[in-house]
Design a protein around this motif. Structure first.
Motif, mmCIF file in Angstrom:
data_model
loop_
_atom_site.group_PDB
_atom_site.id
_atom_site.type_symbol
_atom_site.label_atom_id
_atom_site.label_comp_id
_atom_site.label_asym_id
_atom_site.label_seq_id
_atom_site.Cartn_x
_atom_site.Cartn_y
_atom_site.Cartn_z
ATOM 1 N N LEU A 1 0.829 -1.205 0.000
ATOM 2 C CA LEU A 1 0.000 0.000 0.000
ATOM 3 C C LEU A 1 0.864 1.256 0.000
ATOM 4 O O LEU A 1 0.460 2.284 -0.567
ATOM 5 C CB LEU A 1 -0.947 -0.008 1.199
ATOM 6 N N ALA A 2 2.050 1.168 0.596
ATOM 7 C CA ALA A 2 2.968 2.302 0.539
ATOM 8 C C ALA A 2 3.416 2.549 -0.902
ATOM 9 O O ALA A 2 3.430 3.698 -1.373
ATOM 10 C CB ALA A 2 4.178 2.049 1.436
ATOM 11 N N CYS A 3 3.762 1.488 -1.610
ATOM 12 C CA CYS A 3 4.197 1.641 -3.008
ATOM 13 C C CYS A 3 3.077 2.205 -3.875
ATOM 14 O O CYS A 3 3.313 3.073 -4.735
ATOM 15 C CB CYS A 3 4.666 0.295 -3.556
ATOM 16 N N ARG A 4 1.855 1.715 -3.672
ATOM 17 C CA ARG A 4 0.726 2.236 -4.435
ATOM 18 C C ARG A 4 0.517 3.720 -4.160
ATOM 19 O O ARG A 4 0.273 4.511 -5.077
ATOM 20 C CB ARG A 4 -0.537 1.451 -4.095
ATOM 21 N N SER A 5 0.641 4.108 -2.897
ATOM 22 C CA SER A 5 0.452 5.503 -2.522
ATOM 23 C C SER A 5 1.569 6.383 -3.076
ATOM 24 O O SER A 5 1.326 7.510 -3.517
ATOM 25 C CB SER A 5 0.377 5.627 -0.997
ATOM 26 N N ILE A 6 2.785 5.870 -3.057
ATOM 27 C CA ILE A 6 3.915 6.614 -3.614
ATOM 28 C C ILE A 6 3.700 6.852 -5.109
ATOM 29 O O ILE A 6 3.886 7.967 -5.612
ATOM 30 C CB ILE A 6 5.233 5.857 -3.367
ATOM 31 N N ALA A 7 3.299 5.807 -5.827
ATOM 32 C CA ALA A 7 3.069 5.954 -7.267
ATOM 33 C C ALA A 7 1.978 6.988 -7.548
ATOM 34 O O ALA A 7 2.091 7.790 -8.475
ATOM 35 C CB ALA A 7 2.695 4.601 -7.866
ATOM 36 N N HIS A 8 0.940 6.980 -6.734
ATOM 37 C CA HIS A 8 -0.180 7.904 -6.935
ATOM 38 C C HIS A 8 0.200 9.338 -6.596
ATOM 39 O O HIS A 8 -0.160 10.275 -7.324
ATOM 40 C CB HIS A 8 -1.359 7.459 -6.073
ATOM 41 N N ASN A 9 0.926 9.525 -5.493
ATOM 42 C CA ASN A 9 1.200 10.871 -4.994
ATOM 43 C C ASN A 9 2.495 11.471 -5.522
ATOM 44 O O ASN A 9 2.588 12.701 -5.678
ATOM 45 C CB ASN A 9 1.259 10.852 -3.462
ATOM 46 N N LEU A 10 3.496 10.634 -5.770
ATOM 47 C CA LEU A 10 4.817 11.137 -6.123
ATOM 48 C C LEU A 10 5.275 10.711 -7.511
ATOM 49 O O LEU A 10 6.120 11.388 -8.113
ATOM 50 C CB LEU A 10 5.851 10.665 -5.092
ATOM 51 N N GLY A 11 4.756 9.590 -7.987
ATOM 52 C CA GLY A 11 5.192 9.075 -9.281
ATOM 53 C C GLY A 11 5.830 7.705 -9.138
ATOM 54 O O GLY A 11 6.509 7.413 -8.143
ATOM 55 N N GLU A 12 5.625 6.879 -10.137
ATOM 56 C CA GLU A 12 6.122 5.497 -10.112
ATOM 57 C C GLU A 12 7.642 5.443 -9.936
ATOM 58 O O GLU A 12 8.181 4.474 -9.376
ATOM 59 C CB GLU A 12 5.724 4.794 -11.411
ATOM 60 N N GLU A 13 8.324 6.487 -10.372
ATOM 61 C CA GLU A 13 9.791 6.464 -10.307
ATOM 62 C C GLU A 13 10.330 6.472 -8.883
ATOM 63 O O GLU A 13 11.519 6.195 -8.657
ATOM 64 C CB GLU A 13 10.372 7.654 -11.086
ATOM 65 N N TRP A 14 9.470 6.771 -7.897
ATOM 66 C CA TRP A 14 9.915 6.805 -6.499
ATOM 67 C C TRP A 14 9.666 5.499 -5.753
ATOM 68 O O TRP A 14 10.051 5.360 -4.589
ATOM 69 C CB TRP A 14 9.250 7.976 -5.764
ATOM 70 N N VAL A 15 9.031 4.534 -6.412
ATOM 71 C CA VAL A 15 8.751 3.253 -5.752
ATOM 72 C C VAL A 15 10.037 2.494 -5.468
ATOM 73 O O VAL A 15 10.255 2.008 -4.345
ATOM 74 C CB VAL A 15 7.787 2.404 -6.606
ATOM 75 N N GLN A 16 10.896 2.378 -6.460
ATOM 76 C CA GLN A 16 12.134 1.619 -6.265
ATOM 77 C C GLN A 16 13.050 2.256 -5.217
ATOM 78 O O GLN A 16 13.605 1.537 -4.365
ATOM 79 C CB GLN A 16 12.877 1.449 -7.587
ATOM 80 N N PRO A 17 13.225 3.576 -5.206
ATOM 81 C CA PRO A 17 14.017 4.169 -4.123
ATOM 82 C C PRO A 17 13.429 3.897 -2.735
ATOM 83 O O PRO A 17 14.175 3.707 -1.769
ATOM 84 C CB PRO A 17 14.003 5.664 -4.455
ATOM 85 N N PHE A 18 12.108 3.877 -2.638
ATOM 86 C CA PHE A 18 11.479 3.526 -1.355
ATOM 87 C C PHE A 18 11.824 2.091 -0.958
ATOM 88 O O PHE A 18 12.219 1.826 0.191
ATOM 89 C CB PHE A 18 9.962 3.688 -1.438
ATOM 90 N N LEU A 19 11.683 1.161 -1.900
ATOM 91 C CA LEU A 19 11.986 -0.237 -1.602
ATOM 92 C C LEU A 19 13.444 -0.402 -1.183
ATOM 93 O O LEU A 19 13.752 -1.154 -0.250
ATOM 94 C CB LEU A 19 11.677 -1.108 -2.826
ATOM 95 N N ALA A 20 14.330 0.314 -1.855
ATOM 96 C CA ALA A 20 15.744 0.233 -1.506
ATOM 97 C C ALA A 20 15.990 0.781 -0.111
ATOM 98 O O ALA A 20 16.757 0.195 0.671
ATOM 99 C CB ALA A 20 16.570 0.992 -2.545
#
Length: 263
Positions: free
Chosen positions: A222-241
């Motif tokens: 749900l964090a990744c989905r929210s990041i993609a919605h609010n910040l952009g898909e490009e920030w999902v991988q940095p979050f996971l890292a």
């Protein structure tokens, strides 16, 4: 701005606790409850949450989880008072100071750092000490009950699932249940609006009615989905890292987003 509470049925024990406050309705969240922000000079900001009492109400769960979370050193709203009545539940909280990660002026990079570090801190709690069981079999059983009761809002499904029925989605949910992996104390709805920051640091977790022991991917997804919605898909991988996911399990992430359609 309202100078008085618009619900005249406010329980009598709560009246002196909110006297002198001015009221604003919070429209950011998407829950079925009504949320009011109460402000007064030189007094802590309060949050009053109001919901219809019933089989699927959440405030009894939220009050218990906030008490538990606060007692384990996690920043979250303090329960000031609650009233659980025949038709209405009331939950009065002392607000967490700061700004939610969906509304803050922090850069996307700083937001994902706060979010990832907050979830790592929460997930490090001892699961054996947490009395709230949200493991997958429990959540799927609740999803079944909610589907059978007809309370799923099919118009609020993620875009990829719009047009499908809750019954159809539940059949898919049952067919896709992943194996049980590591367990952690999870927030349950770890989207950006539910994490508060102040001065670039975690200030508190809010909307904690679904907190419990579960797969960490409950929060990661749900964090990744929210990041993609609010910040952009490009920030999902940095979050996971930043969180420390060495090998992302996209299928597991999608399952927990599917599960979330039922809540």
């Amino acid at each position: 701005m309202l100078s008085h509470f618009p619900h005249p049925e406010l329980p009598h024990p709560l009246l002196p606790l909110v006297a002198g406050y001015q009221w604003n309705r919070d429209v950011l969240g998407q829950s079925d409850s009504s949320i009011f922000l109460l402000k007064a000079p030189d007094r802590p900001m309060l949050v009053l949450k109001v919901e219809a009492a019933g089989s699927f109400s959440e405030f009894v769960d939220e009050a218990a989880r906030l008490d538990w979370l606060g007692s384990h050193g996690m920043p979250c709203p303090q329960v000031i008072a609650c009233a659980f009545e025949t038709h209405t539940n009331w939950l009065l909280l002392q607000a967490v100071e700061g700004t939610d990660l969906a509304s803050t002026n922090l850069s996307p990079k700083d937001r994902i750092v706060v979010l990832a570090d907050a979830l790592k801190r929460l997930h490090a709690l001892d699961v054996s000490d947490c009395p709230f069981d949200h493991r997958i079999e429990k959540r799927v059983a609740i999803a079944r009950t909610r589907t059978q009761a007809g309370v799923i809002d099919e118009s609020d499904f993620d875009e990829a699932r719009l047009g499908r029925t809750a019954t159809d989605l539940f059949a898919e949910l049952q067919a896709r249940i992943p194996s049980t992996g590591r367990l952690a104390v999870t927030h349950g709805d770890a989207c950006l609006p539910n994490i508060i920051e102040k001065n670039g640091r975690l200030s508190g977790f809010i909307d904690c009615s679904r907190l419990g022991v579960a797969d960490p991917y409950q929060d990661i997804a749900l964090a990744c989905r929210s990041i993609a919605h609010n910040l952009g898909e490009e920030w999902v991988q940095p979050f996971l890292a930043r969180y420390g996911v060495d090998r992302d399990d996209a299928e597991r992430r999608d399952f927990y987003c599917l599960l979330d359609e039922f809540f």
